[in-house]
Design an enzyme around this catalytic site. Structure first.
Site, PDB file in Angstrom:
ATOM      1  CE  LYS A   1      43.810  57.582  92.050  1.00 27.19           C
ATOM      2  NZ  LYS A   1      43.817  56.314  91.091  1.00 27.19           N
TER       3      LYS A   1
ATOM      4  CG  HIS B   1      43.448  57.432  96.163  1.00 22.98           C
ATOM      5  ND1 HIS B   1      42.595  58.616  95.700  1.00 22.98           N
ATOM      6  CD2 HIS B   1      42.521  56.405  95.543  1.00 22.98           C
ATOM      7  CE1 HIS B   1      41.269  58.329  95.383  1.00 22.98           C
ATOM      8  NE2 HIS B   1      41.193  57.084  95.010  1.00 22.98           N
TER       9      HIS B   1
HETATM   10  P1  NAD Z   1      49.301  47.715  90.259  1.00 25.63           P
HETATM   11  O1  NAD Z   1      50.417  48.649  89.608  1.00 25.63           O
HETATM   12  O2  NAD Z   1      49.432  46.848  91.214  1.00 25.63           O
HETATM   13  O3  NAD Z   1      49.010  46.712  88.813  1.00 25.63           O
HETATM   14  C1  NAD Z   1      49.025  46.862  87.718  1.00 25.63           C
HETATM   15  C2  NAD Z   1      49.280  45.545  86.595  1.00 25.63           C
HETATM   16  O4  NAD Z   1      49.345  45.788  85.457  1.00 25.63           O
HETATM   17  C3  NAD Z   1      50.932  45.313  87.068  1.00 25.63           C
HETATM   18  O5  NAD Z   1      50.976  44.045  87.481  1.00 25.63           O
HETATM   19  C4  NAD Z   1      51.676  45.277  85.757  1.00 25.63           C
HETATM   20  O6  NAD Z   1      52.607  44.578  85.512  1.00 25.63           O
HETATM   21  C5  NAD Z   1      50.192  45.034  84.800  1.00 25.63           C
HETATM   22  N1  NAD Z   1      50.716  45.278  83.547  1.00 25.63           N
HETATM   23  C6  NAD Z   1      51.495  46.474  82.756  1.00 25.63           C
HETATM   24  N2  NAD Z   1      51.278  46.436  81.694  1.00 25.63           N
HETATM   25  C7  NAD Z   1      50.546  45.308  81.116  1.00 25.63           C
HETATM   26  C8  NAD Z   1      50.273  44.594  79.961  1.00 25.63           C
HETATM   27  N3  NAD Z   1      50.636  45.257  78.862  1.00 25.63           N
HETATM   28  N4  NAD Z   1      49.395  43.776  79.832  1.00 25.63           N
HETATM   29  C9  NAD Z   1      48.865  43.120  81.117  1.00 25.63           C
HETATM   30  N5  NAD Z   1      49.384  43.665  82.479  1.00 25.63           N
HETATM   31  C10 NAD Z   1      50.109  44.662  82.388  1.00 25.63           C
HETATM   32  O7  NAD Z   1      48.241  48.682  90.261  1.00 25.63           O
HETATM   33  P2  NAD Z   1      46.682  48.571  90.757  1.00 25.63           P
HETATM   34  O8  NAD Z   1      46.643  49.265  92.063  1.00 25.63           O
HETATM   35  O9  NAD Z   1      46.109  47.204  90.523  1.00 25.63           O
HETATM   36  O10 NAD Z   1      45.983  49.700  89.758  1.00 25.63           O
HETATM   37  C11 NAD Z   1      45.695  49.247  88.243  1.00 25.63           C
HETATM   38  C12 NAD Z   1      44.765  50.282  87.773  1.00 25.63           C
HETATM   39  O11 NAD Z   1      43.430  50.145  88.309  1.00 25.63           O
HETATM   40  C13 NAD Z   1      45.182  51.779  87.904  1.00 25.63           C
HETATM   41  O12 NAD Z   1      45.117  52.587  86.895  1.00 25.63           O
HETATM   42  C14 NAD Z   1      44.457  52.302  89.171  1.00 25.63           C
HETATM   43  O13 NAD Z   1      44.299  53.846  89.105  1.00 25.63           O
HETATM   44  C15 NAD Z   1      43.219  51.655  88.837  1.00 25.63           C
HETATM   45  N6  NAD Z   1      41.962  51.377  89.734  1.00 25.63           N
HETATM   46  C16 NAD Z   1      40.876  51.610  89.332  1.00 25.63           C
HETATM   47  C17 NAD Z   1      39.847  51.152  90.362  1.00 25.63           C
HETATM   48  C18 NAD Z   1      38.485  51.356  89.737  1.00 25.63           C
HETATM   49  O14 NAD Z   1      37.371  50.808  90.824  1.00 25.63           O
HETATM   50  N7  NAD Z   1      37.906  51.651  88.561  1.00 25.63           N
HETATM   51  C19 NAD Z   1      40.083  50.924  91.864  1.00 25.63           C
HETATM   52  C20 NAD Z   1      41.656  50.945  92.158  1.00 25.63           C
HETATM   53  C21 NAD Z   1      42.613  50.951  91.186  1.00 25.63           C
END
Ligand code: NAD
Length: 261
Positions: A155, A151
């Site tokens: 991450k 990744h």
């Molecule tokens: P990122 O850090 O770019 O985005 C996370 C966002 O959440 C940030 O903008 C942050 O400000 C916001 N946030 C924090 N607290 C919050 C709250 N209380 N309310 C609303 N928003 C809030 O991270 P990312 O790369 O977008 O990944 C997000 C999550 O998704 C991670 O846990 C990652 O592991 C997961 N993910 C899952 C998949 C999947 O297919 N299931 C794929 C990619 C990433």
């Protein structure tokens, strides 16, 4: 379907806002992210509907008429937001990783109580879901295998939720108890033992989300590999899950259950 997005300013959240805006049966009605609160969503996602401001919290949800919430945030935030949305009678489709079994029990209880769906899926890429299923089938015939997950370096969790779920599915296909004992003691460079399956985590710039499961048998190896080349790879799975949600009240872990796999 009227949909709210939690984590709308994040890497995944922006992509979800973009994907929803392209679907004629989906309406993006609310974007929540404290990191961009008060900003017009269009500054972050030019394709988003005009007039939407990013909200500080999901407390505004009832005023938006949202029927479903998509959550891609971080575990601490999802732990608060998912139960609140379920309590409001809103379906939840969540990709946030790092949630614990205690969280899931609480979500299950609330989803049952309110008769709404709560999907927690560690991977929304349809190809990755198939990769996990194929690995579970292969493990019945070639029980010796190791997982390498690769990744991007930002991450937060390691091993990935997908690798943990794959290891669980392999252990269950092999009919083994998940006691982590099969591999015995091994040097750290041999990876982490998850239910008897060694998992190796690689974090490097240039990567998005990749996983291979390598099986070894007599005189042969089998490699099953999936690559998410960019974050659009997750969007067909998210849209599919939103359309399916009303048909699956209660808690579901893993998109494969809704795909009939
Ligand atoms: P990122 O850090 O770019 O985005 C996370 C966002 O959440 C940030 O903008 C942050 O400000 C916001 N946030 C924090 N607290 C919050 C709250 N209380 N309310 C609303 N928003 C809030 O991270 P990312 O790369 O977008 O990944 C997000 C999550 O998704 C991670 O846990 C990652 O592991 C997961 N993910 C899952 C998949 C999947 O297919 N299931 C794929 C990619 C990433």
């Amino acid at each position: 379907m009227r949909v709210a997005v939690c984590g709308a300013a994040g890497r995944m959240g922006r992509e979800v806002c973009r994907a929803l805006s392209a679907e004629s049966d989906m309406e993006l009605v609310c974007a929540v992210d404290p990191a961009a609160a008060g900003k017009p969503l269009r500054e972050l996602v030019p394709e988003a509907p005009g007039g939407l401001l990013v909200q500080e919290s999901i407390s505004v949800l009832p005023d938006t008429g949202a029927e479903a919430l998509v959550d891609f945030t971080m575990a601490e935030a999802a732990r608060q937001n998912i139960p609140r949305a379920l309590e409001m009678g809103v379906h939840v489709v969540a990709g946030t990783t790092g949630l614990r079994s205690g969280d899931l029990e609480a979500f299950a209880e609330l989803a049952d109580k309110r008769g709404v769906a709560c999907l927690i899926a560690p991977n929304f890429a349809l190809g990755a879901v198939l990769m996990m299923r194929f690995a579970a089938i292969a493990a019945r015939f070639l029980p010796d295998c190791e997982i390498i997950e690769l990744h991007h370096p930002l991450k937060l969790d390691a091993p990935s939720g997908t690798a943990s779920l794959t290891a669980e599915m392999i252990a269950s296909a092999r009919g083994e108890a998940d006691d982590g004992s099969k591999g015995g003691k091994a040097p750290p460079s041999r990876g982490e033992d998850r239910g008897g399956v060694r998992v190796h985590s690689v974090r490097l710039p240039g990567l998005v989300a990749h996983q291979e499961v390598i099986f070894g048998g007599v005189g042969q190896t089998l490699t099953i590999r999936h690559d998410s080349l960019d974050r659009t790879s997750f969007m067909p799975g998210v849209i599919f899950a939103l359309r399916e949600a009303p048909r699956h009240p209660g808690l579901t872990v893993g998109l494969e259950k809704w795909m009939g796999l």
